[in-house]
Design a protein around this motif. Structure first.
Motif, PDB file in Angstrom:
ATOM      1  N   UNK A 111       0.827  -1.205   0.000  1.00 17.28           N
ATOM      2  CA  UNK A 111       0.000   0.000   0.000  1.00 17.28           C
ATOM      3  C   UNK A 111       0.863   1.257   0.000  1.00 17.28           C
ATOM      4  N   UNK A 112       0.242   2.368  -0.354  1.00 18.58           N
ATOM      5  CA  UNK A 112       0.910   3.649  -0.161  1.00 18.58           C
ATOM      6  C   UNK A 112       1.202   3.826   1.328  1.00 18.58           C
ATOM      7  N   UNK A 113       2.271   4.494   1.619  1.00 24.41           N
ATOM      8  CA  UNK A 113       2.668   4.709   3.015  1.00 24.41           C
ATOM      9  C   UNK A 113       1.517   5.347   3.799  1.00 24.41           C
ATOM     10  N   UNK A 114       1.104   4.709   4.902  1.00 25.90           N
ATOM     11  CA  UNK A 114      -0.018   5.222   5.693  1.00 25.90           C
ATOM     12  C   UNK A 114       0.331   5.443   7.157  1.00 25.90           C
ATOM     13  N   UNK A 136      12.363   1.229   2.223  1.00 21.47           N
ATOM     14  CA  UNK A 136      12.188   1.745   0.863  1.00 21.47           C
ATOM     15  C   UNK A 136      10.904   2.551   0.729  1.00 21.47           C
ATOM     16  N   UNK A 137       9.920   2.262   1.572  1.00 24.54           N
ATOM     17  CA  UNK A 137       8.665   3.017   1.570  1.00 24.54           C
ATOM     18  C   UNK A 137       8.767   4.328   2.362  1.00 24.54           C
ATOM     19  N   UNK A 138       9.880   4.504   3.065  1.00 28.02           N
ATOM     20  CA  UNK A 138      10.067   5.731   3.830  1.00 28.02           C
ATOM     21  C   UNK A 138       9.600   5.679   5.266  1.00 28.02           C
ATOM     22  N   UNK A 139       9.316   4.491   5.793  1.00 24.47           N
ATOM     23  CA  UNK A 139       8.927   4.347   7.193  1.00 24.47           C
ATOM     24  C   UNK A 139      10.160   4.430   8.094  1.00 24.47           C
TER      25      UNK A 139
END
Length: 471
Positions: A111-114, A136-139
């Motif tokens: 999913x998009x980063x939430x 890689x998702x920026x979390x």
């Protein structure tokens, strides 16, 4: 946040010399109380950090209580865990949207980063893939220790976090403990002169070792990893923390699996504790460790681990011990991890350290440390106080630890260090300030690689020389 900048209320007290001391060898003892009764972290204007939980076992669940106690600081917005009972519990605790529950972490990663951050507390061997995917998702990532079970995987995780500019905190909670931090402050101040040697011991506890490393999740290297990494990477990391910027240049290690083998099974013992004729004489009996606690209504850890279906009553506990892994005889398990190990380290400049991991102890987790310096000696346990004896004045100063009065019960493990870790992580993310992380990527990688080198020494019966890359 500096937990040690408020030292208050000093008082001089006469301390009589013991019968084997010369008169006036230890004239006075000064006591300082460490002031950790700080303002609650949800006071004032703060930014609430949204968090995804990946793996909601004992450790993952523990950290979610920070959101319960400090809702202005942290909000759980998603959970990835295959157990329906766990997800139901978290749904009630945190009012998470239905579409943010996942059986597999990969569903969340697609999913998009939430969320701003993710807490990864999957089994040790399953850390690498989610850590890299969410980096890689920026979390921003709080990753339970050990960060991974191979040196290569550890390096990949660190590189992924650096390349994507995300905060990485590894669950080396001992670095965050007030006693550990004050010890480092005293060492840096020259309270005992130059460090010469660190002697450090971790008493695992006889029944705790049987629970986790004979019957439990960390019993078998192929399924998990070796016990020095699983249990005591905490301690090697703590020694490195106290040594400061000094690099370890040589390591040797010795260790064995003692006692918990088929050869030591008592005569007449059964394969299960609940129908064993010699159970009363066995200190590792599942009836003593689990069933007796359940009978008096104690379904907390370690009993909570036995009933993995989320139902905590005496019938479910009894059934689990009759059929599950925690009811097995400790002499008939598929365990192969060592129960006692020593690690010897030499650092640049000639400083040395010795660490002992021991299963067969009365104490559970109450670590004992003595640090020898050129001008004094420092002693402490995981609960405090810190005692510093000054060779110049022949005086001893004590620094008792005082944990914050608002310490949440569910975050009080490791002497409250669980709270200090999650509070530092949330503060770092909220303020976009990685300096608040004491167990960041570089330091953690360095101590992890040292653990792998120590295990290499044990297996190959050699002294391992370590280069600048930790290899």
């Amino acid at each position: 946040m500096d937990f040690f900048n408020k030292v208050f209320k000093s008082s001089n007290k006469n301390k009589p010399a013991s019968s084997d001391q010369e008169p006036n060898m230890q004239e006075k003892a000064t006591t300082y109380m460490l002031d950790f009764d700080l303002p609650r972290p949800d006071e004032g204007d703060v930014k609430c950090v949204t968090v995804l939980i990946v793996g909601a076992g004992s450790r993952g669940m523990c950290y979610t209580y920070y959101a319960v106690n400090f809702p202005k600081r942290m909000k759980i917005v998603g959970v990835a865990d295959p157990r329906s009972c766990t997800k139901e519990t978290l749904k009630m605790m945190h009012r998470i949207d239905e579409d943010k529950f996942f059986d597999d972490w990969r569903e969340a990663a697609e999913l998009e980063k939430f969320a701003e951050a993710v807490i990864i507390a999957t089994p040790d061997s399953l850390h690498k893939d989610p850590a890299i995917a969410f980096a890689k998702k920026g979390y921003h990532i709080l990753l339970e220790k050990p960060m991974a079970v191979t040196p290569e995987d550890c390096c990949e995780i660190v590189n992924a976090c650096k390349e994507n500019g995300v905060i990485l905190a590894v669950g080396h909670v001992l670095r965050y403990h007030p006693v550990s931090r004050k010890t480092r402050e005293l060492l840096d101040s020259g309270a005992i002169g130059d460090i010469v040697h660190i002697q450090h011991m971790e008493p695992i506890g006889y029944w705790h070792f049987a629970h986790s490393y004979v019957r439990g999740n960390w019993r078998n290297e192929e399924e998990s990893t070796f016990s020095l990494l699983a249990k005591s990477c905490h301690d090697i990391d703590l020694i490195c923390y106290w040594m400061g910027n000094r690099r370890c240049v040589k390591v040797s290690s010795f260790g064995t699996l003692s006692h918990f083998t088929k050869e030591n099974k008592p005569k007449g013992a059964s394969s299960r504790c609940l129908d064993c004729s010699v159970e009363e004489t066995c200190p590792y009996s599942a009836q003593k460790v689990y069933l007796n606690k359940g009978r008096v209504g104690n379904f907390g850890w370690p009993v909570s681990v036995v009933c993995n279906n989320g139902v905590h009553d005496i019938e479910s506990l009894t059934d689990a011990l009759k059929t599950g892994p925690y009811g097995r005889c400790v002499y008939e398990c598929d365990n192969d991890v060592v129960s006692n190990q020593v690690v010897n380290m030499e650092y640049e400049g000639g400083q040395t350290a010795a660490f002992t991991m021991m299963a067969f102890t009365k104490d559970l987790g109450s670590r004992k440390t003595t640090i020898y310096g050129t001008k004094g000696e420092l002693r402490c346990t995981g609960r405090g106080p810190i005692e510093v004896f000054d060779f110049v004045t022949n005086k001893e100063t004590k620094y008792p630890a005082k944990i914050a009065s608002f310490m949440p019960m569910h975050l009080s493990s490791h002497g409250g260090a669980d709270y200090y870790l999650i509070d530092s992580f949330i503060s770092a993310v909220s303020n976009n300030d990685p300096s608040l992380i004491m167990s960041g990527p570089d330091d953690t990688l360095r101590s992890h690689l040292l653990v792998f080198q120590a295990e290499k020494s044990r297996r190959e019966n050699c002294v391992v020389h370590i280069d600048h890359d930790g290899q």
